[in-house]
Motif scaffolding. Structure first.
Motif, PDB file in Angstrom:
ATOM      1  N   LEU A   1      -5.122 -15.109  31.033  1.00  0.00           N
ATOM      2  CA  LEU A   1      -5.023 -16.517  30.633  1.00  0.00           C
ATOM      3  C   LEU A   1      -3.795 -17.164  31.261  1.00  0.00           C
ATOM      4  O   LEU A   1      -2.701 -16.594  31.213  1.00  0.00           O
ATOM      5  CB  LEU A   1      -4.808 -16.614  29.131  1.00  0.00           C
ATOM      6  N   SER A   2      -3.987 -18.334  31.826  1.00  0.00           N
ATOM      7  CA  SER A   2      -2.859 -19.172  32.200  1.00  0.00           C
ATOM      8  C   SER A   2      -2.830 -20.269  31.132  1.00  0.00           C
ATOM      9  O   SER A   2      -3.706 -21.142  31.102  1.00  0.00           O
ATOM     10  CB  SER A   2      -3.093 -19.780  33.591  1.00  0.00           C
ATOM     11  N   VAL A   3      -1.886 -20.163  30.216  1.00  0.00           N
ATOM     12  CA  VAL A   3      -1.871 -21.070  29.062  1.00  0.00           C
ATOM     13  C   VAL A   3      -1.283 -22.415  29.502  1.00  0.00           C
ATOM     14  O   VAL A   3      -0.170 -22.476  30.024  1.00  0.00           O
ATOM     15  CB  VAL A   3      -1.063 -20.463  27.899  1.00  0.00           C
ATOM     16  N   GLY A   4      -2.055 -23.463  29.284  1.00  0.00           N
ATOM     17  CA  GLY A   4      -1.676 -24.795  29.758  1.00  0.00           C
ATOM     18  C   GLY A   4      -0.826 -25.566  28.768  1.00  0.00           C
ATOM     19  O   GLY A   4      -0.205 -24.993  27.859  1.00  0.00           O
ATOM     20  N   LEU A   5      -0.825 -26.876  28.956  1.00  0.00           N
ATOM     21  CA  LEU A   5       0.063 -27.741  28.177  1.00  0.00           C
ATOM     22  C   LEU A   5      -0.681 -28.494  27.078  1.00  0.00           C
ATOM     23  O   LEU A   5      -0.130 -29.403  26.460  1.00  0.00           O
ATOM     24  CB  LEU A   5       0.735 -28.764  29.114  1.00  0.00           C
ATOM     25  N   GLU A   6      -1.940 -28.097  26.809  1.00  0.00           N
ATOM     26  CA  GLU A   6      -2.689 -28.769  25.744  1.00  0.00           C
ATOM     27  C   GLU A   6      -2.015 -28.497  24.395  1.00  0.00           C
ATOM     28  O   GLU A   6      -1.086 -27.690  24.305  1.00  0.00           O
ATOM     29  CB  GLU A   6      -4.133 -28.226  25.689  1.00  0.00           C
ATOM     30  N   GLU A   7      -2.528 -29.135  23.333  1.00  0.00           N
ATOM     31  CA  GLU A   7      -2.011 -28.815  21.988  1.00  0.00           C
ATOM     32  C   GLU A   7      -2.322 -27.341  21.729  1.00  0.00           C
ATOM     33  O   GLU A   7      -3.481 -26.908  21.922  1.00  0.00           O
ATOM     34  CB  GLU A   7      -2.704 -29.675  20.926  1.00  0.00           C
TER      35      GLU A   7
ATOM     36  N   ALA B   1       9.097 -25.172  29.273  1.00  0.00           N
ATOM     37  CA  ALA B   1       9.413 -24.989  27.848  1.00  0.00           C
ATOM     38  C   ALA B   1       8.119 -25.005  27.041  1.00  0.00           C
ATOM     39  O   ALA B   1       7.908 -24.192  26.133  1.00  0.00           O
ATOM     40  CB  ALA B   1      10.368 -26.088  27.390  1.00  0.00           C
ATOM     41  N   ARG B   2       7.216 -25.911  27.391  1.00  0.00           N
ATOM     42  CA  ARG B   2       5.945 -26.024  26.671  1.00  0.00           C
ATOM     43  C   ARG B   2       5.000 -24.845  26.992  1.00  0.00           C
ATOM     44  O   ARG B   2       4.328 -24.328  26.101  1.00  0.00           O
ATOM     45  CB  ARG B   2       5.305 -27.373  27.040  1.00  0.00           C
ATOM     46  N   HIS B   3       4.977 -24.424  28.268  1.00  0.00           N
ATOM     47  CA  HIS B   3       4.165 -23.238  28.618  1.00  0.00           C
ATOM     48  C   HIS B   3       4.630 -22.034  27.795  1.00  0.00           C
ATOM     49  O   HIS B   3       3.813 -21.287  27.255  1.00  0.00           O
ATOM     50  CB  HIS B   3       4.299 -22.907  30.107  1.00  0.00           C
TER      51      HIS B   3
END
Ligand SMILES: Cc1ncc(COP(=O)(O)O)c(C=O)c1O
Length: 373
Positions: free
Chosen positions: A353-359, A249-251
């Motif tokens: 890009l593999s978008v992570g779980l950071e802010e 969900a966050r990704h």
């Protein structure tokens, strides 16, 4: 020595462990009854020999079958083990395989260079044309969204065009959180569990899901070729899977935010993300996907500018692989030759890009700063 090898152990009073222990054993002491032969001849027995299966693999397989709505899952030592077991267990000389020109590079090498040496008739067609090319195929192999182009394959259209073909889908990018290929007509789903399913960049594993018959056949091939998912890796994967929907969900949210921010930047010439209305297959994405995933690619004006962005991000590390907690950036054109690929389908100005779980604002800030410097 004998006493050292066979110590007398104290009784262990108390409860049972809350988490499954790691069965770090290569073999299992068998009952001295006919049941031993039954254990030995089962598909993926959990207490026989670890190349055949293990309790830790079985636990992860139960979770993975649940996620895909599959009758059975088979856990293997890498995503490529899953892709190759899926294909090798269903082809022989003369089999007609139709696949895409866009595929993960090692899968492309298997299709283009390895299978034909065994007499398999492989046709690679542009991804969007897969439904048109599928009639007459014995096996159709699809990957959606494809790595790194982010092009979608219309799985229901492929199924309708080739109702009797065996349809194998690599669902690594979308994951079962966002696309459920078995519900769209696929027979077998192959995934790299190294990515989102495990989610922490600390395991190499792969999974196949489908009917018990097809998974059993793939297990026979894998048992002979030997790409084991070892108990500790299977245990780590089962641990990662426990938070899979929360992470996805966050990704999805983070990637949408990053895709929108990149689209608005003057130095970005295109953003390939199925969640953007500008994606040429956005309508298909809305039909086929319940969320748009954590992967995206984008282009800048020149290959040199792409190299500059790659060198300038701080938060996003330059590493292959994807689906972990951390944001990663890669320049596929710089890497593709070393993996035996061709540059035909990869633009040298493209970054993945593999978008992570950071802010999300931190990820956006890192990228915009790299683009602006
Ligand atoms: C779409 C896709 N399929 C399969 C694989 C292979 O997975 P593994 O590296 O776990 O063998 C990858 C790896 O990046 C991938 O991106």
């Amino acid at each position: 020595m004998t006493r050292l090898l066979h110590p007398s152990l104290p009784d262990r009073p108390g409860g049972v462990p809350v988490t499954t222990p790691i069965y770090q054993t290569s073999t299992y002491e068998l009952p001295r009854t006919p049941e031993a032969a039954e254990i030995a001849s089962a598909v993926a027995p959990t207490g026989y020999y670890t190349r055949y299966g293990s309790p830790n693999a079985a636990e992860a397989e139960a979770m993975l079958a649940e996620l895909d709505g599959a009758e059975r899952a088979l856990l293997l030592g890498s995503g490529m083990a899953a892709v190759s077991a899926a294909l090798l267990s269903n082809v022989r000389a003369g089999t007609r395989v139709v696949a895409q020109t866009n595929h993960y590079t090692a899968a492309l090498t298997l299709l283009r260079d390895v299978l034909p040496t065994f007499g398999v008739d492989v046709a690679l067609v542009p991804q969007e044309a897969l439904p048109d090319a599928a009639p007459g195929a014995d096996v159709v192999y699809a990957e959606t969204p494809s790595n790194p182009a982010m092009v979608l394959t219309d799985l229901a259209a492929v199924r309708a065009a080739a109702p009797s073909a065996l349809l194998i889908v690599d669902n690594t990018f979308a994951t079962p959180y966002n696309t459920r290929p078995l519900e769209l007509g696929a027979d077998l789903v192959a995934q790299s569990a190294t990515k989102y399913l495990n989610g922490h960049s600390d395991v190499t594993a792969g999974v196949l899901t489908g009917s018990a018959e097809l998974v059993g056949r793939a297990w026979e091939t894998a048992r002979v070729l030997g790409p084991v998912c070892h108990p500790f890796e299977a245990w780590l994967l089962a641990r990662g899977l426990r938070t899979f929907p929360l992470r996805m969900a966050r990704h999805n949210d983070n990637a949408q935010r990053v895709a929108e921010a990149l689209s608005a930047h003057p130095r970005v010439t295109a953003v390939h993300y199925p969640g953007l209305p500008s994606h040429p297959q956005h309508d298909l994405a809305r039909r086929q996907m319940t969320g748009f995933g954590g992967m995206l690619s984008f282009t800048v004006a020149t290959p040199e500018e792409a190299q500059h962005v790659l060198r300038s991000t701080v938060l996003a590390g330059n590493a292959v692989s994807l689906g972990g907690t951390e944001t990663l950036i890669t320049h596929p054109a710089s890497l593709i030759f070393s993996h035996g690929g061709t540059s035909d389908t990869v633009d040298a100005s493209l970054l993945r890009l593999s978008v992570g779980l950071e802010e999300p604002e931190d990820i956006v800030e890192d990228l915009l700063r790299a683009l602006d410097t």
